[in-house]
Design an enzyme around this catalytic site. Structure first.
Site, PDB file in Angstrom:
ATOM      1  N   HIS A 237      93.904 -15.153  40.643  1.00 56.03           N
ATOM      2  CA  HIS A 237      93.424 -15.444  39.288  1.00 56.03           C
ATOM      3  C   HIS A 237      92.320 -14.480  38.854  1.00 56.03           C
ATOM      4  O   HIS A 237      91.672 -13.837  39.675  1.00 56.03           O
ATOM      5  CB  HIS A 237      92.906 -16.884  39.216  1.00 56.03           C
ATOM      6  CG  HIS A 237      91.765 -17.143  40.150  1.00 56.03           C
ATOM      7  ND1 HIS A 237      90.463 -16.762  39.880  1.00 56.03           N
ATOM      8  CD2 HIS A 237      91.733 -17.722  41.373  1.00 56.03           C
ATOM      9  CE1 HIS A 237      89.682 -17.098  40.885  1.00 56.03           C
ATOM     10  NE2 HIS A 237      90.427 -17.684  41.805  1.00 56.03           N
TER      11      HIS A 237
ATOM     12  N   GLU B  14      93.743 -24.031  45.598  1.00 52.58           N
ATOM     13  CA  GLU B  14      92.748 -23.425  46.492  1.00 52.58           C
ATOM     14  C   GLU B  14      92.341 -24.434  47.556  1.00 52.58           C
ATOM     15  O   GLU B  14      92.476 -25.650  47.381  1.00 52.58           O
ATOM     16  CB  GLU B  14      91.536 -22.944  45.685  1.00 52.58           C
ATOM     17  CG  GLU B  14      90.445 -22.279  46.508  1.00 52.58           C
ATOM     18  CD  GLU B  14      90.878 -21.017  47.249  1.00 52.58           C
ATOM     19  OE1 GLU B  14      91.748 -21.115  48.137  1.00 52.58           O
ATOM     20  OE2 GLU B  14      90.318 -19.939  46.977  1.00 52.58           O
TER      21      GLU B  14
END
Length: 189
Positions: A13, A86
């Site tokens: 990201h 994550e």
């Protein structure tokens, strides 16, 4: 469980404020900052000529928004896989990254309430294998610690920082080894 020997693309990201501050994000859903949005748009433009057929993303907004920007350019939908989320860093979420991180990767220390690196690696393999079983080439959009887990499982040095929003081509060699090549980013807008 081992990794499917199938090539794919990986995109971490774009930047968040916590990335810029060196803080552990984990499962805290921190959005892209202004720089991260520009990085994601640049990565999307860079990926435009790549014949991606499927995009799979983490559900966290920093990854999903990055994936959505690529999807807009590539004219594809984004599939979400919860296992691409994550790592849960437990009590370390929101705290500065510290000396504990190397020990966590070596499975010698796990912060209170956090996933072990071994747990993250198992989750990562499941997610990458599901993604690469889809029509390819596949673009996986996720996170830094998850990428370290992939690198470990691929037999590569694990504790390597991956730049935000840099498209990576990931290829098995058929002999059990993997190579990673960064795609040269298009010039800045």
């Amino acid at each position: 469980m081992s990794l499917n020997p199938i090539p794919f693309w990986y995109l971490r990201h774009g930047e968040t404020d916590w990335n810029a501050e060196g803080r552990s994000q984990g499962n805290v859903d921190i959005p892209l900052n202004h720089v991260g949005i520009l990085q994601a748009k640049r990565a999307a433009k860079t990926l435009h000529p790549v014949p991606i057929r499927t995009i799979v993303s983490s559900p966290l907004s920093r990854a999903k928004d990055t994936a959505d920007m690529a999807a807009e350019v590539l004219k594809l939908p984004v599939l979400v896989d919860e296992d691409l989320r994550e790592v849960n860093f437990g009590v370390q979420e929101g705290e500065p990254m510290g000396d504990w991180y190397d020990d966590w990767i070596a499975d010698r220390f796990t912060p209170e309430g956090a996933e072990t690196f071994a747990q993250l690696r198992a989750r990562c393999v499941r997610a990458i294998n599901r993604a690469t079983a889809l029509p390819g080439p596949v673009l996986v959009v996720a996170h830094g610690a998850l990428w370290r887990a992939f690198r470990y499982e691929a037999g590569l040095p694990a504790n390597v920082r991956t730049p935000n929003a840099l498209p990576l081509q990931v290829k098995p060699d058929g002999q059990g080894s993997w190579s990673i090549e960064a795609l040269e980013l298009v010039p800045e807008f």
